[in-house]
Write a protein that holds these residues in place. Structure first.
Motif, short mmCIF file in Angstrom:
data_model
loop_
_atom_site.label_atom_id
_atom_site.label_comp_id
_atom_site.label_asym_id
_atom_site.label_seq_id
_atom_site.Cartn_x
_atom_site.Cartn_y
_atom_site.Cartn_z
N ILE A 1 11.05 -53.69 -11.64
CA ILE A 1 9.89 -53.46 -10.96
C ILE A 1 9.39 -54.52 -9.97
O ILE A 1 8.93 -54.44 -8.72
N ASN A 2 9.68 -55.70 -10.39
CA ASN A 2 9.40 -56.83 -9.49
C ASN A 2 10.06 -57.04 -8.07
O ASN A 2 9.53 -57.27 -7.24
N ASP A 3 11.35 -56.72 -8.06
CA ASP A 3 12.17 -56.45 -6.94
C ASP A 3 11.52 -55.54 -6.06
O ASP A 3 11.61 -55.47 -4.67
N PHE A 4 11.19 -54.27 -6.87
CA PHE A 4 10.60 -53.09 -5.87
C PHE A 4 9.27 -53.64 -5.16
O PHE A 4 9.24 -53.55 -4.23
N ILE A 5 8.44 -54.43 -6.00
CA ILE A 5 7.05 -55.04 -5.29
C ILE A 5 7.62 -56.11 -4.19
O ILE A 5 6.85 -55.95 -3.06
N MET A 6 8.47 -56.99 -4.28
CA MET A 6 8.79 -57.89 -3.59
C MET A 6 9.37 -57.00 -2.21
O MET A 6 9.17 -57.76 -0.89
N TYR A 7 10.23 -56.17 -2.23
CA TYR A 7 10.70 -55.35 -1.20
C TYR A 7 9.53 -54.85 -0.41
O TYR A 7 9.77 -55.06 0.95
N HIS A 8 8.63 -54.36 -0.99
CA HIS A 8 7.50 -53.78 -0.38
C HIS A 8 6.79 -54.72 0.46
O HIS A 8 6.14 -54.41 1.47
N ARG A 9 6.54 -56.13 -0.14
CA ARG A 9 6.04 -57.02 0.42
C ARG A 9 6.66 -57.81 1.63
O ARG A 9 6.35 -58.36 2.44
N SER A 10 8.17 -57.41 1.82
CA SER A 10 8.85 -57.82 2.75
C SER A 10 8.77 -57.28 4.07
O SER A 10 8.02 -56.09 4.12
N SER A 11 9.11 -57.79 4.94
CA SER A 11 9.06 -57.45 6.51
C SER A 11 10.15 -56.75 6.85
O SER A 11 11.18 -56.96 6.70
N ILE A 12 10.06 -55.36 7.24
CA ILE A 12 11.20 -54.52 7.54
C ILE A 12 10.97 -54.17 8.92
O ILE A 12 9.98 -53.67 9.37
N GLU A 13 12.15 -54.08 9.79
CA GLU A 13 12.49 -53.53 11.08
C GLU A 13 12.30 -51.93 11.10
O GLU A 13 13.27 -51.54 10.46
N TYR A 14 11.70 -51.37 11.66
CA TYR A 14 11.51 -49.79 11.65
C TYR A 14 11.92 -49.25 12.91
O TYR A 14 11.74 -48.36 13.62
N ASP A 15 13.01 -49.83 13.64
CA ASP A 15 13.67 -49.46 14.76
C ASP A 15 14.39 -48.03 14.82
O ASP A 15 14.70 -47.40 15.84
N PHE A 16 14.49 -47.72 13.63
CA PHE A 16 15.43 -46.35 13.72
C PHE A 16 14.56 -44.92 13.62
O PHE A 16 15.10 -43.86 13.36
N MET A 17 13.31 -45.18 13.64
CA MET A 17 12.76 -43.91 13.46
C MET A 17 11.33 -43.77 14.23
O MET A 17 10.85 -44.90 15.11
N GLU A 18 11.00 -42.44 14.69
CA GLU A 18 9.62 -42.33 15.41
C GLU A 18 8.56 -42.76 14.28
O GLU A 18 8.56 -42.04 13.41
N THR A 19 7.67 -43.48 14.75
CA THR A 19 6.41 -43.55 13.92
C THR A 19 5.28 -43.22 14.05
O THR A 19 5.13 -42.61 15.43
N LEU A 20 4.48 -42.71 13.41
CA LEU A 20 3.19 -42.19 13.52
C LEU A 20 2.12 -43.22 13.26
O LEU A 20 2.13 -44.09 12.42
#
Length: 193
Positions: free
Chosen positions: A174-193
Motif C-alpha cells: 500500500i505504501n508503494d501505491f501511495i508513493m506512486y500517487h505522490r510522484s510526478s507523472i508525465e501525462y503526454d499520452f492522453m487528452e486531458t479534461l
C-alpha cells in the motif's frame, strides 16, 4: 466529418478509460447528494457489466477505469454496453434536471473512451484519475478528495465495489501505491479534461 480515432468500440474483456464532461459550463455535481446518487447509478448500471478499477468524480466531469466482463448471449457487445452508459447518464440527468429545475442536455453528446492496451498506460491512468482533483486545483492532496476510488485502495478494511486486487498487482505494498500517487507523472499520452 472526420471520425474521432480516440473513440473505440466497447468489447467485453477489455479495459477502457471512459470519461465525459458537462455540457458547456454546467456542473454535473453541485452537492454531496449528487455524487452519492451518481455512484448509486454506477452500481445499478455499470457494476453488472464491468469491474471498476478506478473512478473520480469532479464537479464538471468524471473518469472511470474499468474492464468489461465477459457477457454470454449478447449479440452486439458495443450496443449493449453503450446502453448501460446511456441508462446511467440519462437516468442521472433526468433526476438532476428535475432537482435543479433545468432543461436540456447535461452531458456532452458523446461518451469519450479509449481502450487500454498496455500496463504502463494502465498505471499512468490510475495515477491520472486519482490525481485529477489536484490537477484541477480542487485540493492540494488527493487524500482530501472524497469522490474517487483512491480511498478504496488505502482503506482496505472497508468493503468496496472497486476491484482493488487487479491494480494492486502493480505495487508491492500500500505504501508503494501511495508513493506512486505522490510522484510526478508525465501525462503526454492522453487528452486531458
Amino acid at each position: 466529418m472526420k471520425k474521432n480515432t480516440n473513440i473505440d468500440n466497447f468489447e467485453c474483456g477489455y479495459v477502457y478509460h471512459i470519461y465525459t464532461h458537462a455540457n458547456g459550463k454546467d456542473l454535473i455535481f453541485r452537492e454531496e447528494e449528487n455524487y452519492r446518487y451518481f455512484l448509486e447509478k454506477i452500481l445499478k448500471y455499470i457494476i453488472p457489466v464491468a469491474e471498476i478499477y478506478a473512478y473520480c468524480l469532479i464537479p464538471n466531469h468524471f473518469h472511470l477505469l474499468l474492464r468489461f466482463k465477459e457477457l454470454k448471449h449478447v449479440e452486439n457487445e458495443h450496443f449493449y454496453l453503450m446502453k448501460q452508459f446511456s441508462n446511467l447518464l440519462n437516468g442521472y440527468a433526468k433526476a438532476y434536471n428535475k432537482r435543479y429545475n433545468r432543461k436540456g442536455s447535461l452531458f456532452l453528446d458523446y461518451l469519450r473512451r479509449k481502450r487500454v492496451n498496455d500496463e504502463k498506460y494502465l498505471t499512468k491512468l490510475l495515477h491520472y484519475i486519482h490525481n485529477n482533483p489536484v490537477n484541477h486545483g480542487l485540493v492540494k492532496d488527493i487524500r482530501n478528495w472524497r469522490y474517487s476510488s483512491y480511498h478504496s485502495y488505502i482503506n482496505t478494511a472497508k468493503t468496496s465495489h472497486v476491484e482493488r486486487a487487479e491494480m494492486m498487482k502493480y505495487f508491492d505494498t500500500i505504501n508503494d501505491f501511495i508513493m506512486y500517487h505522490r510522484s510526478s507523472i508525465e501525462y503526454d499520452f492522453m487528452e486531458t479534461l
